[in-house]
Design a protein around this motif. Structure first.
Motif, PDB file in Angstrom:
ATOM      1  N   ALA A  40      62.088 -71.883 -23.247  1.00 11.23           N
ATOM      2  CA  ALA A  40      62.737 -70.681 -23.779  1.00 11.23           C
ATOM      3  C   ALA A  40      62.331 -69.443 -22.984  1.00 11.23           C
ATOM      4  O   ALA A  40      63.174 -68.592 -22.669  1.00 11.23           O
ATOM      5  CB  ALA A  40      62.372 -70.497 -25.251  1.00 11.23           C
ATOM      6  N   VAL A  52      65.965 -63.850 -30.970  1.00  8.83           N
ATOM      7  CA  VAL A  52      65.366 -65.185 -30.882  1.00  8.83           C
ATOM      8  C   VAL A  52      64.952 -65.639 -32.277  1.00  8.83           C
ATOM      9  O   VAL A  52      64.170 -64.960 -32.949  1.00  8.83           O
ATOM     10  CB  VAL A  52      64.128 -65.186 -29.965  1.00  8.83           C
ATOM     11  N   LEU A  54      62.689 -68.047 -33.894  1.00  6.50           N
ATOM     12  CA  LEU A  54      61.522 -68.627 -33.239  1.00  6.50           C
ATOM     13  C   LEU A  54      60.555 -69.271 -34.230  1.00  6.50           C
ATOM     14  O   LEU A  54      60.005 -68.604 -35.110  1.00  6.50           O
ATOM     15  CB  LEU A  54      60.807 -67.510 -32.455  1.00  6.50           C
TER      16      LEU A  54
END
Length: 246
Positions: A40, A52, A54
């Motif tokens: 990523a 993002v 995450l």
């Protein structure tokens, strides 16, 4: 406005669920998904990404470590982060890296949408700096509602009241004969509607204070609707009325 996203999670099922939720959300665009933070990071170094989703606990490079790397770039174009994790002890660290939100697994689409809407509002203000001049408590003048298979943007000023209806809510709008039927809860509506403009006066009703036409004997009249103020909410409503009447 489309928000460019990537999803990062080392658990395949969790990664697919986030990807599915992104695809369901009209203002999000899934650019890529990764099962580790190192890949990523490589992608983020070469591509412009807004947001993002995450995971935190991952091998080799954790989500929190990736977030610190991104936060250290001090760039206005750095991607923002919504953490998705099964562990709530990382919440404070999440704020330190300026995360937009923190989703605790397992989370529903409703919770995902609420966090994504917060991101949408952030990017809209970021791309339109004049919006930042508004009072932060009142700068968001709309919400997104899931209606059938789409997300509908609804202006707060157009909502007259919200009514509970089985597992749904009916959102009544100005100049609209039929309310919007949304699969959500009254509790969630109470949380997302600004408390300076909306008030719950009954287990089954939330009203827009600006659209009150009259009040008599604990009954609020809004247009053609007469809504009773229940005993559980009477004290707070009377307090509002006393302030309103000066």
């Amino acid at each position: 406005m489309k928000i460019k996203c990537i999803a990062v999670d080392d658990e395949p099922l969790a990664l697919e669920l986030v990807a599915k939720f992104i695809d369901q959300t009209s203002f999000l665009s899934l650019e890529e998904k990764f099962d580790n933070a190192i890949q990523a990071l490589g992608y983020l170094n070469q591509h412009d990404v807004d947001l993002v989703f995450l995971d935190i606990q991952m091998p080799d490079l954790s989500g929190m470590e990736l977030a610190r790397i991104l936060d250290g770039k001090n760039s206005v174009k750095k991607p923002r982060i919504i953490f998705t994790t099964a562990y709530n002890q990382f919440a404070i660290e999440g704020y330190k890296v300026d995360a937009l939100d923190y989703l605790l697994k397992p989370f529903s689409y409703e919770e995902f949408l609420k966090a994504s809407t917060k991101a949408y509002q952030f990017f809209e203000n970021f791309r339109n700096p004049n919006n930042e001049k508004k009072d932060p408590e009142n700068q968001n003048d709309y919400i997104f509602l899931k209606v059938e298979y789409q997300l509908v943007k609804v202006m707060l000023k157009d909502i007259t009241h919200v009514e509970a209806y089985k597992d749904y809510v009916k959102v009544h709008l100005l100049d609209k004969p039929n309310p919007l039927l949304s699969l959500t809860s009254m509790k969630n509506m109470e949380e997302i509607l600004p408390k300076d403009k909306f008030m719950r006066i009954h287990r089954s009703f939330i009203i827009n204070l600006e659209h009150i036409d009259s009040v008599s004997r604990n009954v609020v009249k809004i247009g053609n609707h007469q809504i009773a103020v229940s005993e559980n909410y009477k004290e707070v409503f009377l307090e509002f009325m006393n302030k309103w009447m000066g």
